[in-house]
Scaffold this motif. Structure first.
Motif: not given
Lengths: 274, 274
Positions: A144-146, A156, A182-185, A206, A224-225, B117, B144
Motif C-alpha cells: 500500500h502507498p502508505m 501498485r 484493493w483501492w487501485d482503479p 481493510w 472491512g470494505v 467513482r 492518498h
C-alpha cells in the motif's frame, strides 16, 4: 468460487505460534497450506520445519520474506543480497510456491523515489538467476502507498507486473494482497496483465478506523470494505491456480485463541468465497 | 524556483485561529494568499470574511471544501448537492482561485468502488454548470489511497485528471497536494497531462512514523521524505501560475504559537523552493 482446498493460512495471522504449532493448527482445521515466516522457520530449524510440514501433508504456499533492496551503501546492499540468497535456499528446501519480496522504501537519507525503484529493479535482476537455478519463484509484492517511504517503493500492482515481466516467468511473479491493492482503479486491468505471473494471492480486509500502527490495520475477511468476490474472480480469470492465503496483521486477532482465529479464517473464506 | 510572492497559507495549518486571525497572521508574515475553510468563513460571516481579506490585500487561493458525493440514498445526495452549490457561491464571493473537492469514499454500507467513482463523476457533472455560471473553478483532489474507503475514492492524480478533462477547463481542474500524491510512480506523467487544469497546488510533507490519526501525519516542508523541488518543477513546467499553498494537519503544529508556524512555513518555503 474457490474451494477450501485452496485455502492457506499465513503464519503472521497467528503470530504468537511457533512454526510447529502453526502447522498443527492448520492440520486441526483442515487448512491444506501454510505461508511461513523466516524467523519462525529459523526458530524450529529449516530442515525440521521442512520435515514437519511434509509429515503433516501441508503445502507451503509462500515464504515471507526477502527483499529490502534499497540501501545507502555497497556493504548494506551486499548483506541484503546475501540474505536474499539464503531466503531463496530456504524457500527451495520448504518447497514454497513463492518467496515473497518486500522491496524496501527510500534508501536511508534519500528522497529519491526513482533511485529507490532502480535499486529494487537492480536487486531483483541480481537475484533472479540464483532463484531460477534454485527453482524458486520470486513474488514481487506491491505494498500500500502508505508504506512507500519506509517499506516498499513498489506501490501498485502495475509496477510489480512491469518489473516481473523483465524476467523469466519461472523466476519472477507478483504478489496480489487485497489489503495493499484493493483501492487501485487499475487493479482489474493490472490483474489481467499479471496473467501467468501471479506468484501468490493474499487476503486481508481493510478495516476502519486505521489503528495507531497502520501495519496492524487488517481484519478478518468481511470485517472491512474489500470486495473479495470481485477481486478473487479477476485473479482466477487471470489463470491463477495456487492457494489463497489469509494474512492478517492485527493485535486483537493475535491476542485471540489461535483455534478461534483458524476457525474464523475458514468460515469467512467459505462464506465470502465459497 | 518559486518566489515568496506565490506562497499561500492554508488555514488548516493554523487551525486554532479564526478567519480574521489567520488573515492578520498572513499580513504580519508577508504571506500574500490564504486558503480558507468554510467553517471558519461561516464563523466570521461570508461577507465579512470577503471584506477582511480584501482590506488586507490578501488573495484567496482556495476554499476548502465541497465534494462528498457518495451517498446511499437520493435525499443525502440532494443535500450534498445543495451544500456544494452553497460552497460554490461562497468561493465566488471570496474570489477564491478554486473550490477544493474532496469527493467522498465508499457509499455507506457499500463495497463497490466503481459505484463510488460513478457517483463522484455524476456529482461533479451535476455541479459543473452551476460552478461555471458562478465563475468558480472546481478542484478535484485525489487523496492518498489510505483515505480511499472513507474520504475520497479518487486516489491518484491520473484519475482526477481524467475526470477534469470531461468538463470545460474554466469549471474543472485538479488539486495536486504533495502529501497525497508523492508516492505515485506516474506522478510526473500525470502532472504533464494536467497542464492547463491545475486548480491548486498544496504542500505538506510525509513524515514518519505515521501518527495514530493518519489524517494528522503531515509535517513542515523538509521534515519528511518528499522531494518538493522536483514535484514543484514539474507543476511549474505544466504551466501552473497560481499559488503554492502550505497545508499541514499536525497536532503539534496546531499546538505551537501561530507566529512560529507562519515563520517556519515562510522560511522552509524559501529554503526548499526559493
Amino acid at each position: 468460487m474457490i474451494g477450501a482446498g485452496r485455502l492457506s493460512l499465513n503464519q503472521a495471522t497467528v503470530r504468537n505460534l511457533t512454526a510447529r504449532e502453526a502447522v498443527e493448527l492448520c492440520v486441526r482445521h483442515q487448512i491444506p497450506a501454510i505461508g511461513l515466516w523466516r524467523d519462525a522457520v529459523a526458530g524450529l530449524g529449516l530442515a525440521k520445519t521442512a520435515a514437519t510440514v511434509r509429515a503433516a501433508g501441508l503445502h507451503v504456499s509462500s515464504l515471507c520474506r526477502g527483499g529490502f533492496f534499497t540501501h545507502a551503501d555497497q556493504q548494506a546492499r551486499a548483506a541484503a543480497a546475501a540474505d536474499n540468497r539464503a531466503a531463496v535456499l530456504e524457500a527451495a528446501e520448504l518447497g514454497a510456491d513463492a518467496l515473497i519480496l518486500v522491496s524496501g522504501g527510500l534508501a536511508p537519507g534519500s528522497r529519491d523515489l526513482a533511485l529507490a525503484r532502480r535499486m529494487i529493479a537492480d536487486g531483483i535482476a541480481d537475484l533472479v538467476p540464483f532463484a531460477q537455478s534454485a527453482g524458486v519463484l520470486l513474488g514481487i509484492e506491491p505494498l500500500h502507498p502508505m508504506f512507500c517511504a519506509d517499506r516498499c517503493a513498489i506501490s501498485r500492482l502495475g509496477e510489480a507486473v512491469d518489473l516481473a515481466l523483465r524476467f523469466p516467468a519461472d523466476a519472477a511473479g507478483v504478489v496480489i494482497d487485497t489489503y495493499h491493492v484493493w483501492w487501485d482503479p487499475q487493479l482489474g486491468a493490472d490483474v489481467e496483465r499479471a496473467a501467468g505471473r501471479i506468484a501468490s494471492y493474499q487476503l486481508g480486509d481493510w478495516t476502519l478506523p486505521l489503528p495507531a500502527d497502520t501495519l496492524l490495520g487488517r481484519g478478518h475477511l468481511g470485517d472491512g470494505v474489500i470486495d473479495f468476490r470481485s477481486i478473487t474472480a479477476s485473479v482466477l480469470a487471470a489463470g491463477y491456480t495456487g492457494y489463497a492465503e489469509v494474512e492478517i496483521f492485527n493485535q486483537e486477532i493475535w491476542d485471540a485463541p489461535a483455534d478461534d482465529t483458524a476457525a474464523a479464517v475458514r468460515s469467512r473464506f467459505a462464506e465470502l468465497l465459497g
